[in-house]
Write a protein that holds these residues in place. Structure first.
Motif, mmCIF file in Angstrom:
data_model
loop_
_atom_site.group_PDB
_atom_site.id
_atom_site.type_symbol
_atom_site.label_atom_id
_atom_site.label_comp_id
_atom_site.label_asym_id
_atom_site.label_seq_id
_atom_site.Cartn_x
_atom_site.Cartn_y
_atom_site.Cartn_z
ATOM 1 N N SER A 200 -14.352 108.370 56.886
ATOM 2 C CA SER A 200 -14.405 107.996 58.300
ATOM 3 C C SER A 200 -13.367 106.935 58.628
ATOM 4 C CB SER A 200 -15.796 107.490 58.689
ATOM 5 O OG SER A 200 -16.086 106.268 58.034
ATOM 6 N N LEU A 201 -13.012 106.877 59.900
ATOM 7 C CA LEU A 201 -12.136 105.828 60.421
ATOM 8 C C LEU A 201 -12.803 105.262 61.666
ATOM 9 C CD1 LEU A 201 -8.280 105.951 60.843
ATOM 10 C CD2 LEU A 201 -9.725 104.989 62.618
ATOM 11 N N THR A 202 -12.953 103.951 61.707
ATOM 12 C CA THR A 202 -13.707 103.297 62.775
ATOM 13 C C THR A 202 -12.892 102.178 63.405
ATOM 14 O OG1 THR A 202 -15.768 103.742 61.583
ATOM 15 C CG2 THR A 202 -15.860 102.091 63.331
ATOM 16 N N ALA A 203 -12.955 102.069 64.735
ATOM 17 C CA ALA A 203 -12.257 101.017 65.474
ATOM 18 C C ALA A 203 -13.223 100.361 66.457
ATOM 19 C CB ALA A 203 -11.057 101.590 66.227
ATOM 20 N N PRO A 204 -12.960 99.104 66.822
ATOM 21 C CA PRO A 204 -13.861 98.391 67.750
ATOM 22 C C PRO A 204 -13.609 98.746 69.206
ATOM 23 C CG PRO A 204 -12.085 96.938 67.076
ATOM 24 C CD PRO A 204 -11.902 98.212 66.300
ATOM 25 N N ILE A 205 -14.677 98.705 69.974
ATOM 26 C CA ILE A 205 -14.614 98.839 71.432
ATOM 27 C C ILE A 205 -14.972 97.471 72.010
ATOM 28 C CG2 ILE A 205 -15.654 99.917 73.467
ATOM 29 C CD1 ILE A 205 -16.257 102.354 71.689
ATOM 30 N N ARG A 206 -14.144 96.988 72.949
ATOM 31 C CA ARG A 206 -14.346 95.656 73.512
ATOM 32 C C ARG A 206 -14.712 95.731 74.993
ATOM 33 N NH1 ARG A 206 -10.441 95.096 69.484
ATOM 34 N NH2 ARG A 206 -10.729 93.254 68.161
ATOM 35 N N VAL A 212 -16.341 92.427 71.012
ATOM 36 C CA VAL A 212 -16.619 93.741 70.438
ATOM 37 C C VAL A 212 -18.068 94.102 70.738
ATOM 38 C CG1 VAL A 212 -16.818 95.076 68.306
ATOM 39 C CG2 VAL A 212 -14.874 93.525 68.643
ATOM 40 N N ILE A 213 -18.256 95.200 71.456
ATOM 41 C CA ILE A 213 -19.604 95.613 71.882
ATOM 42 C C ILE A 213 -20.043 96.922 71.237
ATOM 43 C CG2 ILE A 213 -19.498 94.410 74.084
ATOM 44 C CD1 ILE A 213 -18.760 97.142 75.356
ATOM 45 N N ALA A 214 -19.098 97.627 70.590
ATOM 46 C CA ALA A 214 -19.419 98.932 70.023
ATOM 47 C C ALA A 214 -18.274 99.361 69.100
ATOM 48 C CB ALA A 214 -19.611 99.969 71.133
ATOM 49 N N THR A 215 -18.441 100.518 68.481
ATOM 50 C CA THR A 215 -17.363 101.110 67.681
ATOM 51 C C THR A 215 -17.228 102.586 68.019
ATOM 52 O OG1 THR A 215 -18.864 101.655 65.843
ATOM 53 C CG2 THR A 215 -17.668 99.546 65.724
ATOM 54 N N ILE A 216 -16.031 103.097 67.827
ATOM 55 C CA ILE A 216 -15.780 104.531 67.902
ATOM 56 C C ILE A 216 -15.277 104.962 66.530
ATOM 57 C CG2 ILE A 216 -13.464 104.132 68.842
ATOM 58 C CD1 ILE A 216 -13.681 106.865 70.218
ATOM 59 N N SER A 217 -15.750 106.100 66.060
ATOM 60 C CA SER A 217 -15.348 106.546 64.732
ATOM 61 C C SER A 217 -15.147 108.054 64.699
ATOM 62 C CB SER A 217 -16.409 106.155 63.693
ATOM 63 O OG SER A 217 -17.632 106.828 63.957
ATOM 64 N N ILE A 218 -14.338 108.490 63.735
ATOM 65 C CA ILE A 218 -14.210 109.906 63.410
ATOM 66 C C ILE A 218 -14.595 110.061 61.948
ATOM 67 C CG2 ILE A 218 -12.479 110.506 65.141
ATOM 68 C CD1 ILE A 218 -10.328 110.141 62.988
ATOM 69 N N ILE A 230 -6.749 110.964 57.186
ATOM 70 C CA ILE A 230 -7.494 110.499 58.355
ATOM 71 C C ILE A 230 -6.724 109.393 59.075
ATOM 72 C CG2 ILE A 230 -8.913 108.605 57.413
ATOM 73 C CD1 ILE A 230 -11.321 109.938 58.846
ATOM 74 N N LEU A 231 -5.853 108.686 58.336
ATOM 75 C CA LEU A 231 -5.045 107.645 58.957
ATOM 76 C C LEU A 231 -4.009 108.220 59.923
ATOM 77 C CD1 LEU A 231 -4.497 105.090 56.052
ATOM 78 C CD2 LEU A 231 -5.530 104.636 58.289
ATOM 79 N N GLU A 232 -3.746 109.514 59.827
ATOM 80 C CA GLU A 232 -2.840 110.153 60.784
ATOM 81 C C GLU A 232 -3.440 110.146 62.193
ATOM 82 O OE1 GLU A 232 -1.839 114.024 59.405
ATOM 83 O OE2 GLU A 232 -1.029 113.318 57.479
ATOM 84 N N HIS A 233 -4.765 109.957 62.261
ATOM 85 C CA HIS A 233 -5.449 109.905 63.562
ATOM 86 C C HIS A 233 -5.725 108.464 64.000
ATOM 87 C CE1 HIS A 233 -5.975 114.217 63.300
ATOM 88 N NE2 HIS A 233 -6.633 114.098 62.162
ATOM 89 N N GLN A 234 -5.113 107.515 63.313
ATOM 90 C CA GLN A 234 -5.358 106.106 63.638
ATOM 91 C C GLN A 234 -5.036 105.791 65.096
ATOM 92 O OE1 GLN A 234 -3.094 103.392 61.216
ATOM 93 N NE2 GLN A 234 -3.265 101.740 62.707
ATOM 94 N N SER A 235 -3.861 106.196 65.560
ATOM 95 C CA SER A 235 -3.474 105.890 66.944
ATOM 96 C C SER A 235 -4.400 106.584 67.940
ATOM 97 C CB SER A 235 -2.025 106.297 67.196
ATOM 98 O OG SER A 235 -1.850 107.697 67.011
ATOM 99 N N LEU A 236 -4.858 107.795 67.617
ATOM 100 C CA LEU A 236 -5.782 108.524 68.484
ATOM 101 C C LEU A 236 -7.076 107.739 68.678
ATOM 102 C CD1 LEU A 236 -6.709 111.177 69.941
ATOM 103 C CD2 LEU A 236 -7.540 111.948 67.689
ATOM 104 N N VAL A 237 -7.623 107.238 67.580
ATOM 105 C CA VAL A 237 -8.887 106.501 67.646
ATOM 106 C C VAL A 237 -8.703 105.155 68.353
ATOM 107 C CG1 VAL A 237 -10.717 105.423 66.274
ATOM 108 C CG2 VAL A 237 -9.799 107.649 65.591
ATOM 109 N N LEU A 238 -7.610 104.449 68.030
ATOM 110 C CA LEU A 238 -7.364 103.158 68.670
ATOM 111 C C LEU A 238 -7.145 103.316 70.175
ATOM 112 C CD1 LEU A 238 -5.056 101.455 66.005
ATOM 113 C CD2 LEU A 238 -7.471 100.980 66.471
ATOM 114 N N GLN A 239 -6.427 104.368 70.568
ATOM 115 C CA GLN A 239 -6.213 104.626 71.991
ATOM 116 C C GLN A 239 -7.523 104.973 72.685
ATOM 117 O OE1 GLN A 239 -3.181 107.627 72.371
ATOM 118 N NE2 GLN A 239 -1.623 106.388 71.329
ATOM 119 N N ALA A 240 -8.359 105.757 72.015
ATOM 120 C CA ALA A 240 -9.664 106.109 72.588
ATOM 121 C C ALA A 240 -10.520 104.861 72.772
ATOM 122 C CB ALA A 240 -10.373 107.117 71.691
#
Length: 249
Positions: A200-206, A212-218, A230-240
């Motif tokens: 999985s790859l997880t990023a914070p939602i602010r 930070v109030i939540a996280t989004i993950s794939i 999965i790191l190839e989708h890093q920018s996708l998750v951070l942008q989301a």
């Protein structure tokens, strides 16, 4: 009834509900009394009130949650802004990445799933909305990393060595290092920590105050994707994550 007594009564009732909801099996009066630390007579009185209001129901083997909790869960889905705005973005992330996408929020010393879109190649397990998971495993570490320092230190300092799904042992020190890395990178990649074979790859939602109030993950199977892929989708998750954060303003 004095205000202090009303508050204690409410806390005790919530303790009872939480003890029942945390169990996969019905709990007896004695088990609930021990789990909550309440006197058996106090527990019985609270159970009677909660059963009368349909928050709990009694079976021959013990108490379980009652039907009245469902309207509240449904109301949360309709009222909570994060739960309302997340699904379209998660759907887009899952479509592009072909990985399951999820949003978790903190709840005490755990995290709770409030939105999820399954990938075409679904994981070997499915989580229902409301699933509780640890803050010390996988994507939960992102919430832990940005938690209030005093509470974070309490969790980490009291952490006991734990065997991860891949057989590695996570200690307080290795957990602390993961949290430090999250602060530097603003994301976390997990492999076979909570469930063997899951990456999985997880990023914070602010929010608007940069909290930070939540996280989004794939997440996906290691048979389909690995840590580097999965790191190839890093920018996708951070942008989301940023898109959701922007809509939370």
């Amino acid at each position: 009834m004095a205000e202090g007594n009303q508050g204690r009564t409410l806390e005790r009732a919530l303790d009872v509900i939480e003890s029942v909801s945390s169990s996969t099996d019905p709990l007896t009066l004695t088990q609930i009394s021990k789990a909550t630390g309440l006197h058996i007579a106090t527990t019985k009185r609270i159970l009677g009130t909660l059963e009368k209001r349909d928050y709990l129901k009694m079976s021959p083997t013990g108490y379980t949650l009652g039907p009245q909790v469902l309207p509240h869960a449904h109301a949360f889905q309709l009222q909570d802004r994060l739960a309302l705005i997340s699904p379209p973005i998660l759907r887009e992330v899952a479509s592009i990445s072909s990985l399951t996408s999820s949003v978790f929020v903190p709840s005490g010393d755990q995290r709770v799933l409030i939105s999820r879109i399954e990938a075409p190649n679904a994981l070997g397990y499915e989580f229902p909305i409301g699933q509780l998971l640890s803050l010390t495993l996988g994507g939960g570490k992102v919430l832990l990393a940005f938690m209030d320092q005093e509470k974070r230190d309490e969790i980490v300092n009291n952490y006991e060595p734990f065997h991860l799904a891949d057989g590695e042992i996570q200690t307080a020190e290795t957990l602390r290092q993961d949290l430090a890395n999250i602060h530097e990178t603003d994301y976390f990649v997990s492999s076979s920590e909570r469930s063997r074979g899951t990456v999985s790859l997880t990023a914070p939602i602010r929010n608007g105050h940069d909290e930070v109030i939540a996280t989004i993950s794939i997440a996906g199977h290691d048979g389909l994707i690995n840590e580097s892929a999965i790191l190839e989708h890093q920018s996708l998750v951070l942008q989301a994550a940023r898109r959701i954060s922007t809509q939370m303003l």
